[in-house]
Design an enzyme around this catalytic site. Sequence first.
Site, PDB file in Angstrom:
ATOM      1  N   HIS A 254       0.617  44.813 -21.283  1.00  0.00           N
ATOM      2  CA  HIS A 254      -0.070  43.576 -20.573  1.00  0.00           C
ATOM      3  C   HIS A 254      -0.707  42.851 -21.216  1.00  0.00           C
ATOM      4  CE1 HIS A 254       0.420  46.032 -16.674  1.00  0.00           C
ATOM      5  NE2 HIS A 254       0.419  47.121 -17.688  1.00  0.00           N
TER       6      HIS A 254
ATOM      7  N   LYS B  89      -9.592  32.960 -20.521  1.00  0.00           N
ATOM      8  CA  LYS B  89      -9.522  32.663 -18.960  1.00  0.00           C
ATOM      9  C   LYS B  89     -10.225  31.102 -18.633  1.00  0.00           C
ATOM     10  CE  LYS B  89      -8.952  37.369 -17.585  1.00  0.00           C
ATOM     11  NZ  LYS B  89      -7.450  37.368 -16.819  1.00  0.00           N
TER      12      LYS B  89
ATOM     13  N   LYS C  22      -1.677  35.887  -5.321  1.00  0.00           N
ATOM     14  CA  LYS C  22      -2.364  36.217  -3.942  1.00  0.00           C
ATOM     15  C   LYS C  22      -2.894  34.801  -3.175  1.00  0.00           C
ATOM     16  CE  LYS C  22      -3.951  40.385  -6.253  1.00  0.00           C
ATOM     17  NZ  LYS C  22      -4.994  41.001  -6.957  1.00  0.00           N
TER      18      LYS C  22
ATOM     19  N   THR D 175      -2.296  38.088 -11.577  1.00  0.00           N
ATOM     20  CA  THR D 175      -1.813  38.496 -10.165  1.00  0.00           C
ATOM     21  C   THR D 175      -2.620  37.799  -9.092  1.00  0.00           C
ATOM     22  OG1 THR D 175      -3.001  40.372 -10.674  1.00  0.00           O
ATOM     23  CG2 THR D 175      -0.753  40.623 -10.837  1.00  0.00           C
TER      24      THR D 175
ATOM     25  N   LYS E 211     -11.907  36.195 -11.379  1.00  0.00           N
ATOM     26  CA  LYS E 211     -11.432  37.202 -12.292  1.00  0.00           C
ATOM     27  C   LYS E 211     -12.347  37.527 -13.245  1.00  0.00           C
ATOM     28  CE  LYS E 211      -8.528  33.374 -13.259  1.00  0.00           C
ATOM     29  NZ  LYS E 211      -7.317  34.074 -13.048  1.00  0.00           N
ATOM     30  N   ARG E 212     -12.094  38.433 -14.330  1.00  0.00           N
ATOM     31  CA  ARG E 212     -12.726  39.099 -15.385  1.00  0.00           C
ATOM     32  C   ARG E 212     -13.283  37.773 -16.116  1.00  0.00           C
ATOM     33  NH1 ARG E 212     -13.986  44.545 -16.089  1.00  0.00           N
ATOM     34  NH2 ARG E 212     -14.813  43.782 -18.079  1.00  0.00           N
TER      35      ARG E 212
END
Length: 794
Positions: free
Chosen positions: A351, A536, A642, A638, A530-531
């Site tokens: 991952h 990110k 969504k 992911t 998100k985290r």
Amino acid sequence: MASTSSPNFRDALLRHLTYTMGKDPEHAQFFDWRMALSHAIRDRIVDTWVSSTRKTYQQDGKRVYYLSMEFLIGRLLEDGIVNLELVDEVKEALTSFGMDYRTILDDEPDAALGNGGLGRLAACFLDSLSTIGCPAMGYGIRYENGLFKQSFVDGRQVESPETWLQEPHPWEFERPEVLLRIGFGGEVNYENGKTLWRPSEMIEAEAFDTPICGWQGKWANTLRLWAGRAVDPFDLGLFNSGDFAAAAEHEALARTISRVLYPEDSNEAGKELRLKQEYFFSAASIRDILRRFESAHDDLRELPNKIAIQLNDTHPAIAGPELLRILHDERGFSFEEALEITHGCLNYTNHTLLPEALERWDERLMGRLLPRHLQIIDRIDDAHAKANPSRTLSARSDGQVKMGELSFIVANKVNGVSALHTDLMKQTVFKELHELHPDRIVNQTNGVTPRRWVHSCNPALSSLITESIGDEWVADLEQLRKLEGVIDDKGWLDRFMQVKQNNKQALVDYVAKSHGVVLNPNAMFDVQIKRMHEYKRQHLNILETIAHWQEIKDNPHADWVPRVKIFAGKAAQGYYFAKDIIRLINDVSKVVNADVETRDALQVIFLPNYNVSLAERLIPASDLSEQISTAGKEASGTGNMKFALNGALTVGTLDGANVEIREQVGEENFFLFGLLADEVMQRRMIHDHAQQAIDADPRLGRALAALRDGTFTPEEPGRYNHIADNLTWSDYFLVCSDFSDYWRAQREVDKAYKIKPKWSKMAALNTARSGWFSSDRTIRGYMCDIWGAESLLA
Ligand code: 26Q
């Protein structure tokens, strides 16, 4: 959607309120109603569960075991109600007692046994495995404390323990009879030609089972979570001598093994307790799997035909050496044969390619805790070297055991989680191993369950879809393509956008009530949840937000497209940079939201304690999905799927599954920006890449200056100097280099949003064309390409 008659369900509810909870409807609290309702729903799930288990034994097909340190499940009650299609019955029954459906559902705490994407993926997979009717079982740890709760004090993240098990948990069945002894430490002896490991410490693993019911209640698999117990919970000798505290100490120690989830999602901490947790649950699971196999079969060489084990990242990698150890040391197979059987059973999903997240254990630590396993790892390396004499690749080197290499060597198939990520695996981290085993790496692009992430979190959209194309899409998501036939109907599109508007209003009401901030429901809802992590790039988002605010202030009366910038996400406790970005966003939010000049055009909010339930509120209410990681860093994502399914447009880089989302929805319906993965590597070679980018874009320079001059922190002007310095002088994640193109993409977003019919159509096309991202499709891929497993549903 037919189901049993309501008087029946009402009776069941009342029966459980009375006999399970011991309460009279007159005096029952929300909690009592929720528990009664959960038990009434559980009863029906158990019927399916028992018949599925019976059928699995009868058919004796291949079983799948999904080993994962994390299952980020969220709430289970609504899941059960929705899957059994009992929504109307339940609402009616509750109403007849004067209770509100939503209030009761919201009383349930989230099961937060995971950090983020990897754990949530495991939960979506469980849902899909049951929906498809694949005989499968999830194995994990029953953490007493899940992921910490996040709150803000003066804008700073404060963590507090999460305590989901303080209330009775109605979904699990304790199995005190399933108690397995797991050893640690000790020594390895050789007796009569046999190798024997004699551990010095023993902990018992106790099983807790949760039934996982699929769509329409046709099939239910089991999630089995292990809890730590003391072998001898009480030292009677100590107790009798009066040392009561010492007598209980042993028990407390054993229980710490399943006490808490490590909140780190990308940084290998190398902690002893973490390794113990990994072995504890892997060993218990392997023992359980073998016991089940041996109760029905007598030839262990058949194992690879009857079971497939999936390792969710390297966290359960020690399961490989453990299976080998049992086959070789305890069942008497030759090492080679034991390795062959093990190899036939195990598969590994990677991952992440982030070097700091690849698990490595100090060989001294492993040798102390698992002396026999360290020897076995050496023999695995030897066998691999013998079979591949031209290369020197090993799991153990430089004083460390590399769990990625170990998993790769032991596994039958290795997979990445998006097309780009799988390619990068082949080119970078596993380059040499891939050259040796060119058929081993396969891709399985992630997916999400449409039951939770459309049907149940966005009921109005679900109804509109069902009204338009029938209800089969819930279990066959690619049918959403049929919506393309109605999208050009203006009336339909208006209804589609009205659903979005209502969801936004519901979010506005929720935020007003829970946080006292009134958001503008007519603004574009621009969401990054998100985290918190530098790769990110929440800081790219907030820098652009600052620049945008500055531009609005220059010209406050221009025709700005109003935006609400919404952030949510947790930072690992020790990740100070990520925590400072949270604080920065909160500081910016304070100043921007108080600015009367810009208030109508821009609001910023960071919602605390991001979790599955909050995602279920935010995603249906979003217009714009921020997927802005540095290309090559996000394995898949992911959340991105969504959002697209719920009709949000993406502004994003060509990273992870964004690449495939853009292919599916069409490039004209996706706001692309930024460097590509190979350009990222090139760009880093330029020593002053950040400086060059800053010089070339005055907007970026001005936004960075605002970080330094105390615009957002008049009480402490230097608070964010280190962030500005980091971006100016190092900027590993290329925030500066991607800034200008991000700004451009955001202005394109503004332009598109202004033209309502255009935006609506783009949004609807995102919904219509994202059906491929169902985790049902992903699981079918695993079943066919990796496991060789079949559905037991007709
Ligand atoms: C490792 C060692 C010690 C302590 C913690 C960990 C640890 C724990 C969790 C390392 C990594 C994780 C989680 C990783 C994760 O969530 N990865 C995400 O997986 C998603 C599902 O495939 C992808 O969509 C995301 O891109 C990826 O970041």
